[in-house]
Write an enzyme that holds these catalytic residues in place. Structure first.
Site, PDB file in Angstrom:
ATOM      1  N   CYS A  10     -24.074  -4.334   4.142  1.00  0.00           N
ATOM      2  CA  CYS A  10     -22.649  -4.234   4.507  1.00  0.00           C
ATOM      3  C   CYS A  10     -22.053  -2.907   4.012  1.00  0.00           C
ATOM      4  CB  CYS A  10     -21.906  -5.421   3.898  1.00  0.00           C
ATOM      5  SG  CYS A  10     -20.116  -5.255   3.971  1.00  0.00           S
ATOM      6  N   LYS A  37     -23.761 -17.751   4.739  1.00  0.00           N
ATOM      7  CA  LYS A  37     -22.822 -17.482   3.654  1.00  0.00           C
ATOM      8  C   LYS A  37     -22.678 -18.672   2.712  1.00  0.00           C
ATOM      9  CE  LYS A  37     -19.946 -15.712   6.953  1.00  0.00           C
ATOM     10  NZ  LYS A  37     -18.734 -15.234   7.557  1.00  0.00           N
ATOM     11  N   VAL A  50     -17.622 -10.543   2.851  1.00  0.00           N
ATOM     12  CA  VAL A  50     -17.909  -9.732   1.679  1.00  0.00           C
ATOM     13  C   VAL A  50     -17.341  -8.335   1.957  1.00  0.00           C
ATOM     14  CG1 VAL A  50     -19.933 -10.899   0.776  1.00  0.00           C
ATOM     15  CG2 VAL A  50     -20.231  -9.280   2.669  1.00  0.00           C
ATOM     16  N   GLU A  62     -11.292  -7.133   0.272  1.00  0.00           N
ATOM     17  CA  GLU A  62     -10.960  -5.840   0.899  1.00  0.00           C
ATOM     18  C   GLU A  62     -11.485  -4.704   0.017  1.00  0.00           C
ATOM     19  OE1 GLU A  62      -9.839  -5.246   4.018  1.00  0.00           O
ATOM     20  OE2 GLU A  62     -10.036  -7.410   4.115  1.00  0.00           O
ATOM     21  N   SER A  63     -12.508  -4.028   0.543  1.00  0.00           N
ATOM     22  CA  SER A  63     -13.216  -3.015  -0.244  1.00  0.00           C
ATOM     23  C   SER A  63     -12.299  -1.975  -0.895  1.00  0.00           C
ATOM     24  CB  SER A  63     -14.265  -2.326   0.628  1.00  0.00           C
ATOM     25  OG  SER A  63     -13.691  -1.813   1.804  1.00  0.00           O
TER      26      SER A  63
END
Ligand SMILES: N[C@@H](CCC(=O)N[C@@H](CS)C(=O)NCC(=O)O)C(=O)O
Length: 201
Positions: A10, A37, A50, A62-63
């Site tokens: 990802c 998941k 993720v 949220e990265s």
């Protein structure tokens, strides 16, 4: 200790792994198979995606939001600019990256996208990346001479160009040189999963 729930291929999870390794503190990474998941992912993230970061009773998704939190919690080395004006510019860049590039990355990452949607996404990414390439004839990183959070957010896309079937023309050479600079950083290399390493030979 912080725990990051991370997808092994990802690009958004890769952003958070890079920041954790840049900071060099103790953390745990839990690999998540996004095709199978764990049930508690939907409890931690209403979008059931993720990456997710957990630290005691704090649960974040949220990265870019995760990364800003890690950056503020562990200020060295600082990845968002210290100066408020530069910081605001940095946030605007992060917003534009999502809107103009990573919406297309989402299409390529989504197994349900049609061939036509994928082709359109590749074209949009080729165009968007070619447009920003000249910036790197004048400066080493997106914000200038210093590596920052904006470079972190962009790096996973640059790593995946071959993997996504994106071929940039000659005019994008400065961007590809910049990408090599990012790929040589210790934290970038440490943050790669075996599956990501296999994306580039
Ligand atoms: N905007 C999110 C995007 C996260 C995302 O798209 N994650 C993907 C994997 S790369 C995911 O979990 N997909 C599973 C799903 O949507 O069911 C972020 O920046 O963290």
């Amino acid at each position: 200790m912080m725990t990051l729930y991370s997808g092994i291929t990802c690009p958004f999870s890769q952003r958070c792994r890079i920041v954790l390794f840049e900071k060099g503190m103790d953390f745990e990474i839990k690999d998540v198979d996004i095709f199978n998941k764990p049930e508690d992912l939907a409890v931690m993230n209403p979008y059931n995606q993720v990456p997710v970061l957990v630290e005691r009773d704090l649960v974040l998704h949220e990265s870019n939001i995760i990364n800003e939190y890690i950056d503020e919690r562990f200020p060295h080395p600082q990845l968002m600019p210290a100066d408020p004006v530069q910081r605001a510019r940095g946030r605007l860049f992060l917003y534009r990256l999502e809107r103009e590039l990573f919406t297309h990355v989402q299409v390529l990452e989504n197994a349900a996208s049609t061939k036509k949607e994928q082709e359109r996404a590749r074209e949009a990414l080729t165009e968007g990346l070619t447009l920003i390439a000249p910036v790197f004839t004048k400066q080493k990183f997106v914000l200038g001479e210093e590596f920052s959070m904006i470079d972190v957010s962009l790096a996973p896309l640059l790593w995946r160009l071959d993997h996504y079937g994106i071929k940039l023309g000659k005019s994008a050479a400065p961007l590809l040189k910049y990408a090599e600079r990012l790929f040589q950083r210790d934290a970038f290399i440490e943050a790669l999963t075996p599956a990501e390493k296999a994306m580039r030979r």
